[in-house]
Design a protein around this motif. Structure first.
Motif, mmCIF file in Angstrom:
data_model
loop_
_atom_site.group_PDB
_atom_site.id
_atom_site.type_symbol
_atom_site.label_atom_id
_atom_site.label_comp_id
_atom_site.label_asym_id
_atom_site.label_seq_id
_atom_site.Cartn_x
_atom_site.Cartn_y
_atom_site.Cartn_z
ATOM 1 N N LEU A 105 -2.422 11.717 -18.299
ATOM 2 C CA LEU A 105 -1.557 11.197 -17.241
ATOM 3 C C LEU A 105 -2.385 10.705 -15.842
ATOM 4 O O LEU A 105 -2.187 9.529 -15.390
ATOM 5 N N GLU A 106 -3.527 11.667 -15.622
ATOM 6 C CA GLU A 106 -4.294 11.107 -14.534
ATOM 7 C C GLU A 106 -5.132 9.737 -14.864
ATOM 8 O O GLU A 106 -5.212 8.795 -14.142
ATOM 9 N N ARG A 107 -5.330 9.563 -16.124
ATOM 10 C CA ARG A 107 -6.209 8.497 -16.509
ATOM 11 C C ARG A 107 -5.215 7.122 -16.564
ATOM 12 O O ARG A 107 -5.700 5.934 -16.214
ATOM 13 N N ARG A 108 -3.879 7.389 -16.978
ATOM 14 C CA ARG A 108 -2.916 6.365 -16.783
ATOM 15 C C ARG A 108 -2.654 5.852 -15.381
ATOM 16 O O ARG A 108 -2.576 4.557 -15.323
ATOM 17 N N THR A 109 -2.438 6.968 -14.508
ATOM 18 C CA THR A 109 -2.634 6.659 -13.131
ATOM 19 C C THR A 109 -3.764 5.616 -12.727
ATOM 20 O O THR A 109 -3.381 4.722 -11.765
ATOM 21 N N GLU A 110 -4.945 6.160 -12.968
ATOM 22 C CA GLU A 110 -6.070 5.362 -12.587
ATOM 23 C C GLU A 110 -6.137 3.851 -13.005
ATOM 24 O O GLU A 110 -6.151 2.968 -12.159
ATOM 25 N N GLN A 111 -5.640 3.628 -14.060
ATOM 26 C CA GLN A 111 -5.526 2.298 -14.498
ATOM 27 C C GLN A 111 -4.208 1.437 -14.046
ATOM 28 O O GLN A 111 -4.576 0.489 -13.460
ATOM 29 N N ARG A 112 -3.197 1.882 -13.707
ATOM 30 C CA ARG A 112 -2.145 1.382 -12.784
ATOM 31 C C ARG A 112 -2.729 1.160 -11.512
ATOM 32 O O ARG A 112 -2.210 -0.011 -10.873
ATOM 33 N N LEU A 113 -3.342 2.019 -10.881
ATOM 34 C CA LEU A 113 -3.960 1.770 -9.468
ATOM 35 C C LEU A 113 -4.740 0.631 -9.522
ATOM 36 O O LEU A 113 -4.823 -0.235 -8.497
ATOM 37 N N ILE A 114 -5.828 0.379 -10.446
ATOM 38 C CA ILE A 114 -6.586 -0.957 -10.533
ATOM 39 C C ILE A 114 -5.681 -2.123 -10.645
ATOM 40 O O ILE A 114 -6.045 -2.891 -9.886
ATOM 41 N N GLN A 161 0.953 -1.007 0.045
ATOM 42 C CA GLN A 161 0.011 0.035 0.073
ATOM 43 C C GLN A 161 0.835 1.353 -0.079
ATOM 44 O O GLN A 161 0.308 2.289 -0.541
ATOM 45 N N TRP A 162 2.202 1.200 0.562
ATOM 46 C CA TRP A 162 2.937 2.511 0.565
ATOM 47 C C TRP A 162 3.511 2.359 -0.798
ATOM 48 O O TRP A 162 3.614 3.703 -1.221
ATOM 49 N N ARG A 163 3.741 1.234 -1.361
ATOM 50 C CA ARG A 163 4.299 1.545 -2.763
ATOM 51 C C ARG A 163 3.169 2.197 -3.679
ATOM 52 O O ARG A 163 3.458 3.037 -4.595
ATOM 53 N N ILE A 164 1.932 1.652 -3.451
ATOM 54 C CA ILE A 164 0.809 2.117 -4.441
ATOM 55 C C ILE A 164 0.719 3.650 -4.183
ATOM 56 O O ILE A 164 0.358 4.573 -5.087
ATOM 57 N N ALA A 165 0.611 3.967 -2.773
ATOM 58 C CA ALA A 165 0.734 5.541 -2.525
ATOM 59 C C ALA A 165 1.568 6.483 -3.174
ATOM 60 O O ALA A 165 1.426 7.487 -3.386
ATOM 61 N N ARG A 166 2.923 5.877 -3.082
ATOM 62 C CA ARG A 166 4.169 6.643 -3.483
ATOM 63 C C ARG A 166 4.044 6.811 -4.975
ATOM 64 O O ARG A 166 4.128 7.866 -5.425
ATOM 65 N N MET A 167 3.426 5.721 -5.757
ATOM 66 C CA MET A 167 3.376 5.912 -7.223
ATOM 67 C C MET A 167 2.356 6.959 -7.519
ATOM 68 O O MET A 167 2.397 7.641 -8.364
ATOM 69 N N LYS A 168 1.152 6.763 -6.747
ATOM 70 C CA LYS A 168 0.028 7.514 -6.901
ATOM 71 C C LYS A 168 0.489 9.197 -6.780
ATOM 72 O O LYS A 168 0.049 10.121 -7.512
ATOM 73 N N ALA A 169 1.338 9.455 -5.709
ATOM 74 C CA ALA A 169 1.544 10.566 -5.384
ATOM 75 C C ALA A 169 2.688 11.178 -6.372
ATOM 76 O O ALA A 169 2.523 12.549 -7.106
ATOM 77 N N LYS A 170 3.662 10.484 -6.975
ATOM 78 C CA LYS A 170 4.469 10.844 -7.899
ATOM 79 C C LYS A 170 3.841 10.958 -9.477
ATOM 80 O O LYS A 170 4.095 12.451 -9.717
ATOM 81 N N GLU A 171 2.972 10.415 -9.561
ATOM 82 C CA GLU A 171 2.082 10.482 -11.126
ATOM 83 C C GLU A 171 1.367 11.717 -10.947
ATOM 84 O O GLU A 171 0.894 12.374 -12.063
ATOM 85 N N HIS A 172 0.589 11.864 -9.663
ATOM 86 C CA HIS A 172 -0.247 13.039 -9.419
ATOM 87 C C HIS A 172 0.575 14.206 -9.645
ATOM 88 O O HIS A 172 0.003 15.318 -10.271
ATOM 89 N N ALA A 173 1.794 14.137 -9.146
ATOM 90 C CA ALA A 173 2.752 15.527 -9.212
ATOM 91 C C ALA A 173 2.966 15.765 -10.887
ATOM 92 O O ALA A 173 3.085 16.857 -11.107
#
Length: 281
Positions: A219-228, A139-151
């Motif tokens: 980029l936001e859509r790409r992040t959503e797909q990766r999170l799923i 979950q920490w890795r997922i959160a880190r990836m989400k924060a990085k790509e959101h930025a």
């Protein structure tokens, strides 16, 4: 079940359609809406918008983040594939071997896994890390990836705010120069300054809404797909840690993806039903 893919092959179809539509829009503006297409080419105005936006971006962000802009644009242009089927099958196969307590075979199968997230999660299971600790780490890795790509997406949204602002700056410059020239009565110079005043706003709005904002959304859509995908794999890794049946794991994870799809599809009829006005009796 081809929702995600891994390899990149060719240009992203939607991006290609968007580029063609953008060129068509510019062609309509330049050749069908103006007597002289050259009227829409104003290098000083374009320079004010581009250089101003770049300067503000460099001031707002560290150099290493700004230099990633071109790589991010390339990632939007190219088609990115995330193959959830392959990752799920890899996980189920490794879970089947793990049920047989053959650690050596599990490690060999793990070397063929292309997903670092999946590979690390399974390695935690092999190392007998407690399940809750595994979930916390993933979950920490997922959160880190989400924060990085959101930025990364936010960088383009910030640029989309800068571009129209510098367009207005160019408009103010043109209007100031125009006021100084009004007393001279030089129609040519007055027209040139009026063009500068209007064209910089045009360039700023065009860049913001046709380049920067669409890239941010992509980029936001790409992040959503990766999170799923990553959340699905995390659930599978948790089931593997619990030594659940590989067949149950496969069906559960496929049902998880199918449920997401069904929820997305079911929104449209529900929205249509809510928007439908009752017929008079």
């Amino acid at each position: 079940m081809a929702l995600f893919f891994h390899s990149r092959t060719g240009m992203n179809p939607s991006t290609l359609i968007g580029i063609v539509a953008s060129i068509l829009l510019l062609a309509i503006v330049l050749f069908l809406s103006a007597e002289d297409p050259g009227l829409f080419v104003d290098w000083p105005g374009l320079g004010i918008v581009l250089i101003g936006t770049a300067a503000a971006t460099f001031i707002a962000y560290p150099l290493r983040e700004v230099m990633r802009i071109f790589g991010l644009i390339r990632s939007v242009v190219h088609r990115e594939r995330l193959d959830v089927d392959k990752d799920l099958e890899d996980l189920v196969e490794i879970a089947r071997i793990w049920m047989q307590s053959d650690i050596h075979a599990v490690e060999q199968a793990l070397q063929r896994v292309s997903s670092p997230f999946l590979r690390n999660g399974v390695q935690f299971v092999i190392d007998n890390v407690p399940e809750q600790d595994i979930l916390d780490l993933l979950q920490w890795r997922i959160a880190r990836m989400k924060a990085k790509e959101h930025a990364e997406a936010q960088l383009f949204r910030v640029m989309a705010g800068f571009a129209p602002a510098f367009g207005m700056l160019g408009t103010l410059v043109g209007l100031v120069n125009l006021l100084f020239l009004l007393g001279d009565g030089d129609i040519t110079a007055i027209g040139r300054q009026m063009a500068l005043a209007l064209m910089t706003t045009f360039y700023g709005v065009l860049l913001a809404n046709l380049v920067f904002k669409p890239v941010a959304v992509k980029l936001e859509r790409r992040t959503e797909q990766r999170l799923i995908l990553m959340n699905t794999l995390m659930q599978g890794i948790a089931m593997m840690s619990q030594k659940r049946s590989p067949a149950l794991m496969r069906e559960t994870l496929k049902a998880f993806i199918a449920e997401i799809r069904d929820e997305i599809r079911d929104l449209e009829p529900a929205a249509a039903l809510r928007n439908k006005e009752p017929e008079p009796s």
